[in-house]
Design an enzyme around this catalytic site. Structure first.
Site, PDB file in Angstrom:
ATOM      1  N   CYS A   2       0.823  -1.212   0.000  1.00  0.00           N
ATOM      2  CA  CYS A   2       0.000   0.000   0.000  1.00  0.00           C
ATOM      3  C   CYS A   2       0.860   1.267   0.000  1.00  0.00           C
ATOM      4  O   CYS A   2       1.946   1.290   0.561  1.00  0.00           O
ATOM      5  CB  CYS A   2      -0.884   0.027   1.232  1.00  0.00           C
ATOM      6  SG  CYS A   2      -1.845  -1.463   1.457  1.00  0.00           S
ATOM      7  N   ARG A  27       4.774   0.690  -6.125  1.00  0.00           N
ATOM      8  CA  ARG A  27       4.735  -0.245  -5.007  1.00  0.00           C
ATOM      9  C   ARG A  27       3.792  -1.417  -5.288  1.00  0.00           C
ATOM     10  O   ARG A  27       3.817  -2.415  -4.590  1.00  0.00           O
ATOM     11  CB  ARG A  27       4.282   0.490  -3.737  1.00  0.00           C
ATOM     12  CG  ARG A  27       5.234   1.590  -3.321  1.00  0.00           C
ATOM     13  CD  ARG A  27       4.592   2.521  -2.322  1.00  0.00           C
ATOM     14  NE  ARG A  27       4.484   1.932  -0.999  1.00  0.00           N
ATOM     15  CZ  ARG A  27       5.419   2.005  -0.065  1.00  0.00           C
ATOM     16  NH1 ARG A  27       6.534   2.628  -0.316  1.00  0.00           N
ATOM     17  NH2 ARG A  27       5.250   1.460   1.114  1.00  0.00           N
ATOM     18  N   TRP A  74      -2.997  -2.661  -1.646  1.00  0.00           N
ATOM     19  CA  TRP A  74      -2.578  -3.983  -2.112  1.00  0.00           C
ATOM     20  C   TRP A  74      -3.286  -4.960  -1.187  1.00  0.00           C
ATOM     21  O   TRP A  74      -2.980  -5.031  -0.001  1.00  0.00           O
ATOM     22  CB  TRP A  74      -1.061  -4.087  -1.999  1.00  0.00           C
ATOM     23  CG  TRP A  74      -0.456  -5.252  -2.702  1.00  0.00           C
ATOM     24  CD1 TRP A  74      -0.496  -5.506  -4.038  1.00  0.00           C
ATOM     25  CD2 TRP A  74       0.307  -6.305  -2.106  1.00  0.00           C
ATOM     26  NE1 TRP A  74       0.203  -6.646  -4.313  1.00  0.00           N
ATOM     27  CE2 TRP A  74       0.704  -7.168  -3.148  1.00  0.00           C
ATOM     28  CE3 TRP A  74       0.701  -6.607  -0.814  1.00  0.00           C
ATOM     29  CZ2 TRP A  74       1.464  -8.313  -2.923  1.00  0.00           C
ATOM     30  CZ3 TRP A  74       1.459  -7.737  -0.591  1.00  0.00           C
ATOM     31  CH2 TRP A  74       1.829  -8.583  -1.641  1.00  0.00           C
ATOM     32  N   ASN A 100      -1.718   1.376   6.065  1.00  0.00           N
ATOM     33  CA  ASN A 100      -0.828   0.425   5.404  1.00  0.00           C
ATOM     34  C   ASN A 100      -0.360  -0.549   6.478  1.00  0.00           C
ATOM     35  O   ASN A 100       0.088  -0.120   7.534  1.00  0.00           O
ATOM     36  CB  ASN A 100       0.364   1.203   4.820  1.00  0.00           C
ATOM     37  CG  ASN A 100       1.392   0.306   4.178  1.00  0.00           C
ATOM     38  OD1 ASN A 100       1.182  -0.901   4.037  1.00  0.00           O
ATOM     39  ND2 ASN A 100       2.513   0.882   3.787  1.00  0.00           N
ATOM     40  N   GLY A 101      -0.478  -1.836   6.237  1.00  0.00           N
ATOM     41  CA  GLY A 101      -0.037  -2.809   7.241  1.00  0.00           C
ATOM     42  C   GLY A 101      -1.149  -3.786   7.575  1.00  0.00           C
ATOM     43  O   GLY A 101      -2.136  -3.892   6.839  1.00  0.00           O
ATOM     44  N   GLU A 486      18.644 -15.335 -10.701  1.00  0.00           N
ATOM     45  CA  GLU A 486      18.097 -13.986 -10.859  1.00  0.00           C
ATOM     46  C   GLU A 486      17.570 -13.771 -12.283  1.00  0.00           C
ATOM     47  O   GLU A 486      16.522 -13.156 -12.472  1.00  0.00           O
ATOM     48  CB  GLU A 486      19.162 -12.942 -10.490  1.00  0.00           C
ATOM     49  CG  GLU A 486      18.785 -11.493 -10.723  1.00  0.00           C
ATOM     50  CD  GLU A 486      17.544 -11.020  -9.984  1.00  0.00           C
ATOM     51  OE1 GLU A 486      17.012 -11.756  -9.128  1.00  0.00           O
ATOM     52  OE2 GLU A 486      17.072  -9.908 -10.293  1.00  0.00           O
ATOM     53  N   LYS A 490      13.677 -12.706 -13.052  1.00  0.00           N
ATOM     54  CA  LYS A 490      13.320 -11.527 -13.845  1.00  0.00           C
ATOM     55  C   LYS A 490      12.332 -11.913 -14.940  1.00  0.00           C
ATOM     56  O   LYS A 490      11.318 -11.263 -15.149  1.00  0.00           O
ATOM     57  CB  LYS A 490      14.552 -10.915 -14.521  1.00  0.00           C
ATOM     58  CG  LYS A 490      15.428  -9.963 -13.815  1.00  0.00           C
ATOM     59  CD  LYS A 490      14.844  -8.741 -13.220  1.00  0.00           C
ATOM     60  CE  LYS A 490      14.165  -8.982 -11.952  1.00  0.00           C
ATOM     61  NZ  LYS A 490      14.552  -8.900 -10.695  1.00  0.00           N
ATOM     62  N   GLU A 493       8.866 -12.859 -13.521  1.00  0.00           N
ATOM     63  CA  GLU A 493       8.121 -11.732 -12.947  1.00  0.00           C
ATOM     64  C   GLU A 493       7.374 -10.926 -13.992  1.00  0.00           C
ATOM     65  O   GLU A 493       6.244 -10.505 -13.756  1.00  0.00           O
ATOM     66  CB  GLU A 493       9.094 -10.761 -12.240  1.00  0.00           C
ATOM     67  CG  GLU A 493       9.534 -11.169 -10.872  1.00  0.00           C
ATOM     68  CD  GLU A 493      10.517 -10.160 -10.276  1.00  0.00           C
ATOM     69  OE1 GLU A 493      10.277  -9.708  -9.160  1.00  0.00           O
ATOM     70  OE2 GLU A 493      11.532  -9.827 -10.935  1.00  0.00           O
ATOM     71  N   HIS A 509      18.865 -34.946 -13.007  1.00  0.00           N
ATOM     72  CA  HIS A 509      18.127 -35.543 -11.897  1.00  0.00           C
ATOM     73  C   HIS A 509      16.627 -35.279 -12.004  1.00  0.00           C
ATOM     74  O   HIS A 509      15.906 -35.399 -11.017  1.00  0.00           O
ATOM     75  CB  HIS A 509      18.685 -35.052 -10.557  1.00  0.00           C
ATOM     76  CG  HIS A 509      20.111 -35.465 -10.342  1.00  0.00           C
ATOM     77  ND1 HIS A 509      20.476 -36.774 -10.119  1.00  0.00           N
ATOM     78  CD2 HIS A 509      21.263 -34.758 -10.380  1.00  0.00           C
ATOM     79  CE1 HIS A 509      21.795 -36.845 -10.007  1.00  0.00           C
ATOM     80  NE2 HIS A 509      22.296 -35.633 -10.175  1.00  0.00           N
ATOM     81  N   LYS A 608       6.364  -3.965  -5.018  1.00  0.00           N
ATOM     82  CA  LYS A 608       7.767  -3.561  -4.959  1.00  0.00           C
ATOM     83  C   LYS A 608       8.364  -3.838  -3.597  1.00  0.00           C
ATOM     84  O   LYS A 608       9.521  -4.220  -3.466  1.00  0.00           O
ATOM     85  CB  LYS A 608       7.858  -2.058  -5.265  1.00  0.00           C
ATOM     86  CG  LYS A 608       9.269  -1.492  -5.241  1.00  0.00           C
ATOM     87  CD  LYS A 608      10.018  -1.900  -6.465  1.00  0.00           C
ATOM     88  CE  LYS A 608      11.455  -1.466  -6.456  1.00  0.00           C
ATOM     89  NZ  LYS A 608      12.250  -2.294  -7.390  1.00  0.00           N
TER      90      LYS A 608
HETATM   91  C1  G6P Z   1       9.568  -7.938  -3.562  1.00  0.00           C
HETATM   92  C2  G6P Z   1      10.079  -7.177  -4.773  1.00  0.00           C
HETATM   93  C3  G6P Z   1      11.438  -7.752  -5.191  1.00  0.00           C
HETATM   94  C4  G6P Z   1      12.388  -7.700  -4.026  1.00  0.00           C
HETATM   95  C5  G6P Z   1      11.826  -8.390  -2.792  1.00  0.00           C
HETATM   96  C6  G6P Z   1      12.677  -8.092  -1.569  1.00  0.00           C
HETATM   97  O1  G6P Z   1       9.286  -9.245  -3.915  1.00  0.00           O
HETATM   98  O2  G6P Z   1       9.168  -7.279  -5.850  1.00  0.00           O
HETATM   99  O3  G6P Z   1      11.957  -6.985  -6.262  1.00  0.00           O
HETATM  100  O4  G6P Z   1      13.588  -8.327  -4.402  1.00  0.00           O
HETATM  101  O5  G6P Z   1      10.524  -7.895  -2.502  1.00  0.00           O
HETATM  102  O6  G6P Z   1      12.644  -6.706  -1.339  1.00  0.00           O
HETATM  103  P1  G6P Z   1      13.779  -5.902  -0.628  1.00  0.00           P
HETATM  104  O7  G6P Z   1      13.273  -4.495  -0.576  1.00  0.00           O
HETATM  105  O8  G6P Z   1      13.930  -6.509   0.742  1.00  0.00           O
HETATM  106  O9  G6P Z   1      15.032  -6.049  -1.408  1.00  0.00           O
END
Ligand code: G6P
Length: 613
Positions: A2, A27, A74, A100-101, A486, A490, A493, A509, A608
């Site tokens: 949020c 976010r 969110w 938020n929370g 990674e 990417k 996502e 395996h 985010k």
């Molecule tokens: C979310 C974001 C990712 C990020 C992860 C950890 O999943 O979409 O991009 O890597 O949180 O976030 P942080 O702020 O702890 O790196």
């Protein structure tokens, strides 16, 4: 996660608040809303979906007033629909909140209030809070908020307005982030600095457990118990243009292209000409460094993948055991963290709830906590004993790129710094790494120039998808495997292709059973000591008809025989290679998603910053 906005000033609050919400869009959210105080009454407009829907509503039924709050939600409690969107009002319509929370004792409070005759119009935990504030109100909003939050357990940033005191907004912070922006005769509240950076550069950070009362004249900060707090102003010198797209089609692409510069920023002032690495904010004694029993790393998502690279680097340069665990796993396990260990928590935002919890657990067990984070003054930074800022600048796209790359740089600097102090890093290697690090901005720029081959590979993935194949496999060994994890994340996502990364040795395996004609396999091949081993795995997938894209050094002459598309990076020390090898994979994810027509900067269902569990 949020986003929150608040405004008190001479102008119309509605456009200011909506504009702030737009800057918080990155976010991730699924509904949005605002409330303004107008002629002694509260006017609310809210809608499920993107901000454009809210703006349509506001066009049909405009609201205006000089005090306003807003929210991008969110969904956690209840589906993302109009009713659950924030703001929420009490039954009288005289009080309104955004939040938020998560309120953990939501069910308990709701049952109690329902039994007392209160009725609710949404499924949210937030609505409970506005009921509590209204019930506690006795002529002083701050006092009512204090009493209301005393009954709530959990994490929150709560912002409240009432028609009874139409000149102010009251906010409280427990865990969830919130900042105050100070303008000329106007005051802002926001979930983060970039939301209002184009309006002011003067900020005050709100700490956990504090209350803020903002009016046109400024902000009064108190502890939740009412004791005054004197907080220095923070003048933020980011260029507001940094928070805009700067001519690129998407923030993600802009951020990928900002990486050479971001690397320079991370390195700035830290690599000394005599070979020393100076880390501002890291204050470890020689005794601590010499007697380290172990190093731990914890993180989530992309930051975890950076930590995976960090594990290998630190193992080799420090000659101590280096453990790594996802933060959400670590916090509920019984880790054998020895006192005197170093726990490195990696987090772009510094606000990820699981990472914070894992970091706290490590501290309880007697570890020293080091944060590698991008956000100055974030919760993690404040709780850590040592902080290594990544200096990537604001990252807007949900899919992290430059934050990851700068985390790698920070981990390299740390590995060199500690290795030199412990005398465990080989001098020749140290010199090579330092000179490679210094040359990385230029090398990264060169990698960015090879978009054409990347697009060819992306087109294959998109064509496959059109033909019903939506799987991709990433393989590599050692540091190449860390990069593959990674690269795979990417792609998954933002392209929504099913993607898996695995150590190349693991293929046979199980996954080899899924490799059929045309199946895309992406291989990272930069680690000399395992090159031939990975090549054998590659031959196995090639023999089954896989379409192979390989990331290799530019002078690799063997690969042409095995790969359909070759993505070349400048030759560097193998330990440094992940920094360059990830760039073509970021571009591959970007172009695949672009060709497939997805919402690149705000992928579905993702946020985010994940500030709740
Ligand atoms: C979310 C974001 C990712 C990020 C992860 C950890 O999943 O979409 O991009 O890597 O949180 O976030 P942080 O702020 O702890 O790196």
């Amino acid at each position: 996660m949020c986003g929150i906005m608040g405004y008190v000033g001479p102008g119309d609050a509605a456009p200011v608040v909506v504009d702030g919400l737009r800057r918080l869009e990155y976010r991730g959210y699924d509904s949005a809303g605002i409330a303004v105080l107008s002629d002694g009454a509260i006017k609310v407009a809210k809608a499920a979906g993107k901000l454009a829907r809210l703006e349509e509503l506001l066009e049909i039924a405009p609201v205006s007033g000089s005090v306003g709050i807003g929210h991008t939600r969110w969904a956690t409690h209840g589906p993302p629909n109009d009713l659950n969107a924030h703001p929420h009002t009490d039954p009288s319509g005289r009080f309104v909140v955004v939040h938020n929370g998560i309120i953990e004792n939501f069910h308990e409070l709701r049952t109690e209030l329902t039994a007392a005759g209160q009725t609710f119009t949404s499924d949210t935990d937030t609505e409970i809070l506005v009921h509590l504030v209204a019930l506690e109100y006795d002529g002083d909003l701050a006092d009512a908020v204090r009493k209301a939050v005393a009954r709530a357990r959990g994490a929150y940033a709560l912002v409240v307005m009432t028609a009874e005191e139409p000149d102010k907004i009251v906010a409280v912070r427990k865990t969830s982030p919130m900042v105050i922006g100070i303008g000329e005769n106007e005051t802002f509240l926001a979930s983060d600095i970039p939301a209002v950076l184009h309006r002011t550069r003067r900020f005050k950070l709100i700490e956990d457990g504090e209350m803020v009362i903002i009016t046109q004249a400024g902000a009064v900060i108190e502890t939740i118990d009412g004791d005054p707090v004197d907080r220095d102003e923070l003048v933020v010198d980011w260029d507001p243009g940094q928070a805009e797209r700067g001519g690129y089609d998407h923030f993600m692409l802009k951020e990928i292209h900002e990486q050479p510069n971001a690397i320079s920023e991370t390195l700035q002032g830290r690599l000394e000409t005599d070979g020393d690495v100076v880390l501002d904010g890291v204050d470890l004694t020689d005794e601590f460094v010499d007697n380290l029993p172990a190093v731990w790393l914890t993180a989530c998502g992309t930051a975890y993948h950076a930590a995976l690279v960090g594990k290998r680097l630190l193992e080799r340069t420090l000659a101590v055991p280096v453990m790594i665990e996802y933060a959400h796993e670590l916090r509920y396990s019984d880790p054998r963290i020895l006192p005197g260990s170093l726990m490195i928590a990696v987090s772009q935002s510094g606000e990820t709830a699981d990472t914070l919890a894992a970091a706290r657990l490590a501290k309880q067990k007697g570890a020293r906590l080091m944060a590698i984070t991008n956000v100055v003054g974030s919760s993690l930074a404040r709780e850590a004993d040592d902080v290594l800022y990544t200096r990537a600048g604001p990252e807007i796209a949900v899919a992290s790129t430059k934050a990851y790359l700068t985390q790698l740089i920070a981990l390299h600097l740390l590995a060199l710094h500690l290795g030199q102090r412990r005398g465990t890093v080989d001098l020749e290697l140290a010199i090579q790494l330092e000179s490679n690090l210094a040359e990385l901005p230029t090398a990264a720029q060169r990698v960015l120039e090879m978009e054409e081959q990347v697009i060819e590979s992306a087109q294959t993935l998109a064509d496959n998808f059109d033909n019903g194949v939506d799987d991709v496999y990433f393989i590599g060994r050692d540091l190449d495997y860390a990069v593959a994890t990674e690269g795979s994340l990417k792609l998954k996502e933002i392209s929504y292709l099913h993607s898996e990364a695995m150590p190349a040795g693991e293929l046979k395996h199980g996954t080899l059973a899924l490799i059929t004609e045309g199946m895309p396999v992406i291989v990272v091949l930069t680690q000399t000591h395992v090159y031939e081993k990975t090549l054998s795995a590659l031959q196995e997938v090639k023999a089954r008809g896989a379409h192979v894209t390989a990331v290799v050094y530019e002078d690799d002459e063997l690969i042409a025989e095995f790969a359909d598309v070759v993505l070349r990076i400048p030759r560097v020390a193998d330990l440094i290679a992940p920094v360059l090898a990830i760039i073509p994979l970021q571009l591959l994810a970007y172009h695949s998603a672009r060709i497939l027509g997805h919402d690149i900067d705000q992928p579905r269902n993702l946020a985010k910053s994940v500030t709740v569990e």
